[in-house]
Design a protein around this motif. Structure first.
Motif, PDB file in Angstrom:
ATOM      1  N   GLU A 111      40.320  34.556  34.262  1.00  0.00           N
ATOM      2  CA  GLU A 111      40.477  35.299  35.508  1.00  0.00           C
ATOM      3  C   GLU A 111      41.595  36.323  35.361  1.00  0.00           C
ATOM      4  O   GLU A 111      42.453  36.219  34.473  1.00  0.00           O
ATOM      5  N   THR A 112      41.609  37.293  36.257  1.00  0.00           N
ATOM      6  CA  THR A 112      42.600  38.359  36.187  1.00  0.00           C
ATOM      7  C   THR A 112      44.022  37.817  36.153  1.00  0.00           C
ATOM      8  O   THR A 112      44.882  38.360  35.454  1.00  0.00           O
ATOM      9  N   ASP A 113      44.291  36.733  36.881  1.00  0.00           N
ATOM     10  CA  ASP A 113      45.648  36.195  36.961  1.00  0.00           C
ATOM     11  C   ASP A 113      46.171  35.681  35.626  1.00  0.00           C
ATOM     12  O   ASP A 113      47.376  35.534  35.461  1.00  0.00           O
ATOM     13  N   CYS A 166      36.152  43.905  41.545  1.00  0.00           N
ATOM     14  CA  CYS A 166      36.435  43.185  42.788  1.00  0.00           C
ATOM     15  C   CYS A 166      37.287  43.983  43.767  1.00  0.00           C
ATOM     16  O   CYS A 166      38.374  43.539  44.174  1.00  0.00           O
ATOM     17  N   ARG A 222      47.763  39.955  48.260  1.00  0.00           N
ATOM     18  CA  ARG A 222      47.139  40.702  47.161  1.00  0.00           C
ATOM     19  C   ARG A 222      47.306  42.209  47.318  1.00  0.00           C
ATOM     20  O   ARG A 222      47.377  42.935  46.334  1.00  0.00           O
ATOM     21  N   TRP A 320      40.936  42.042  43.940  1.00  0.00           N
ATOM     22  CA  TRP A 320      41.239  40.618  43.955  1.00  0.00           C
ATOM     23  C   TRP A 320      40.211  39.885  43.093  1.00  0.00           C
ATOM     24  O   TRP A 320      39.082  39.692  43.505  1.00  0.00           O
ATOM     25  N   GLY A 321      40.662  39.480  41.927  1.00  0.00           N
ATOM     26  CA  GLY A 321      39.823  38.636  41.100  1.00  0.00           C
ATOM     27  C   GLY A 321      39.093  39.381  40.001  1.00  0.00           C
ATOM     28  O   GLY A 321      39.377  40.526  39.669  1.00  0.00           O
ATOM     29  N   SER A 323      36.141  37.861  36.729  1.00  0.00           N
ATOM     30  CA  SER A 323      35.965  36.888  35.655  1.00  0.00           C
ATOM     31  C   SER A 323      35.630  37.633  34.367  1.00  0.00           C
ATOM     32  O   SER A 323      34.645  38.371  34.309  1.00  0.00           O
ATOM     33  N   GLN A 408      49.942  34.286  37.053  1.00  0.00           N
ATOM     34  CA  GLN A 408      49.390  33.239  37.907  1.00  0.00           C
ATOM     35  C   GLN A 408      50.490  32.372  38.506  1.00  0.00           C
ATOM     36  O   GLN A 408      50.497  32.098  39.710  1.00  0.00           O
TER      37      GLN A 408
END
Length: 453
Positions: A111-113, A166, A222, A320-321, A323, A408
């Protein structure tokens, strides 16, 4: 001091050299018969089943997908919560060189985080796309630039790809809009929320009628966090630098909560109170969501009829987000992996099908521009509105914040620490020290936290 971009267990593997790129099995020596794909849910499996032409069937329990050539995809799913997914993935990557071919990690998602942790060139756990025979400048030329940057290492080498983009919008209750503003028209409502100053004035209007603008202070995080100017931790550093934009979120959140624009009983996100704030009994006017948030979060929590919600522009552009698909160093399925990445992230027709079937805002600029003006992409849940009309312009203007392997933890723990401050349980300085303690417990190599003057 060398930046510690991964967990202790994975770092040890890197130091020991067990993840050397030399272990990659070339396509000439034959592809393996098992493709192990690591993820945290079945989202990617569903997309692959929908558009990958080589899929033959999937077992009833969803654990094995068989391709037409007899190759089996084994889905290794572990929950994201509490870092379980990353822990299991890291352990598997550490053992990659010594694993039997059928047990090797072939493809994994991030994930982006925490994508930065796995695209790091020194970790070398994700194969550069060019080494797979994928030219990002040609094969992925239609992707949004910020998604390509996010999936690249510090040298600009792309080591992953995504079918998702996203961009975030504002999703609002039509009935509340009519009650307060006299209209539920997305353009008119958007004018009431076009920037933070205007939104604050609108929040006062909503409050006067007994409504909350947003459910929680976490809902706006965010937007601020995506606009930070400096990385939480710069390369090679052991110091966390808290950006001024994060401090702005803290002060604005406290002001909004005290003013009654937010529901004080909703403490953060992803909890029962937050879910209930999306129900028909709620007095919450709006949520800030990307496409997946509407489909995976808002829709399941709404207990009324379709058409009650609509989409408009947010007060500030944000993402936001997302994958990201990576091919693991050491895989014995390079050709299959290449084919899957191109089919899932580089084929415009496939991505448009994903957008239609799953309401994902997908990663082709030309495709999403088409979708924005195509009634075929209208949403029944949104009463026939086409949300891509509002997603597309946000996506065009997103500039990704500088990433670090610590994102994260910083994002989660600073919200946790200041939640107590917002609720009046601790003083401001105590919240700061609580964050410092929590972040150093999670990342023992961090030596200092610097706050803006």
């Amino acid at each position: 001091m060398k930046r510690k971009f991964v967990s202790v267990i994975l770092t040890a593997a890197v130091v020991a050299g067990t993840l050397s790129a030399a272990t990659v099995v070339s396509a000439d020596s034959g592809e393996g018969k098992v493709i192990n794909i690591y993820s945290w849910n079945d989202e990617f499996r569903q997309r692959l089943e929908a558009v990958y032409p080589e899929v033959e069937s999937t077992s009833k329990d969803g654990t094995v997908t068989t391709l037409k050539d007899g190759t089996e995809i084994h889905w290794v799913i572990n929950p994201n919560q509490d870092g379980v997914y990353q822990q299991k993935l890291d352990e598997a990557l550490m053992n990659q060189a010594d694993a039997a071919d059928d047990d090797k990690v072939d493809i994994f998602l991030s994930e982006t985080d925490y994508v930065n942790k796995y695209t790091d060139k020194d970790a070398d756990v994700a194969i550069p796309l060019k080494d797979l025979g994928i030219d990002p400048d040609k094969d992925l030329a239609d992707q949004y630039d910020f998604t390509k940057t996010t999936a690249s290492d510090t040298d600009g080498v792309q080591r992953g790809s995504t079918w998702q983009c996203c961009p975030g919008t504002l999703v609002y209750r039509r009935d509340i809009a009519k009650d307060v503003f006299g209209t539920d028209d997305p353009e008119a409502v958007g004018e009431k929320l076009k920037d933070w100053d205007t939104t604050k004035a609108t929040a006062e209007e909503l409050k006067a009628k007994g409504y909350y603008t947003f459910a929680s202070y976490a809902d706006t995080f965010r937007l601020y966090g995506n606009s930070i100017e400096n990385s939480w931790v710069e390369p090679g550093s052991t110091t966390i630098k808290v950006d001024q934009k994060i401090m702005d979120w803290i002060s604005d959140s406290k002001e909004w909560l005290d003013a009654g624009y937010l529901n004080k009983t909703v403490k953060g996100q992803w909890n029962d109170d937050w879910n209930k704030a999306m129900s028909s009994d709620s007095k919450v006017f709006a949520f800030l969501f990307p496409a997946w948030g509407i489909d995976f979060t808002l829709k399941p929590n709404w207990d009324g009829e379709d058409g009650a919600w609509a989409v408009t522009n947010p007060p500030q552009e944000y993402n936001w987000g997302g994958s990201y698909i990576h091919v693991a160093t050491g895989t014995d399925n390079t050709e299959h992996a290449k084919d899957i990445i191109l089919a899932l992230t580089g084929n415009k027709d496939n991505l448009l099908k994903i957008s239609q079937d799953y309401a994902d805002f997908t990663n082709t600029k030309s495709g999403m521009q088409e979708a924005a003006s195509d009634d075929a992409f209208a949403s029944d849940f949104l009463g026939g509105q086409n949300p891509f009309e509002y997603f597309a312009p946000v996506a065009e203007n997103i500039k990704i914040a500088p990433l670090s392997p610590y994102d994260q933890g910083c994002v989660e723990l600073i919200q946790n620490a200041f939640s107590d401050y917002f609720q009046g349980n601790v003083e401001f300085d105590k919240a700061k020290s609580n964050f410092e303690t929590a972040i150093m417990e999670r990342y023992p190599e961090i030596t200092e936290v610097q706050w803006p003057e």
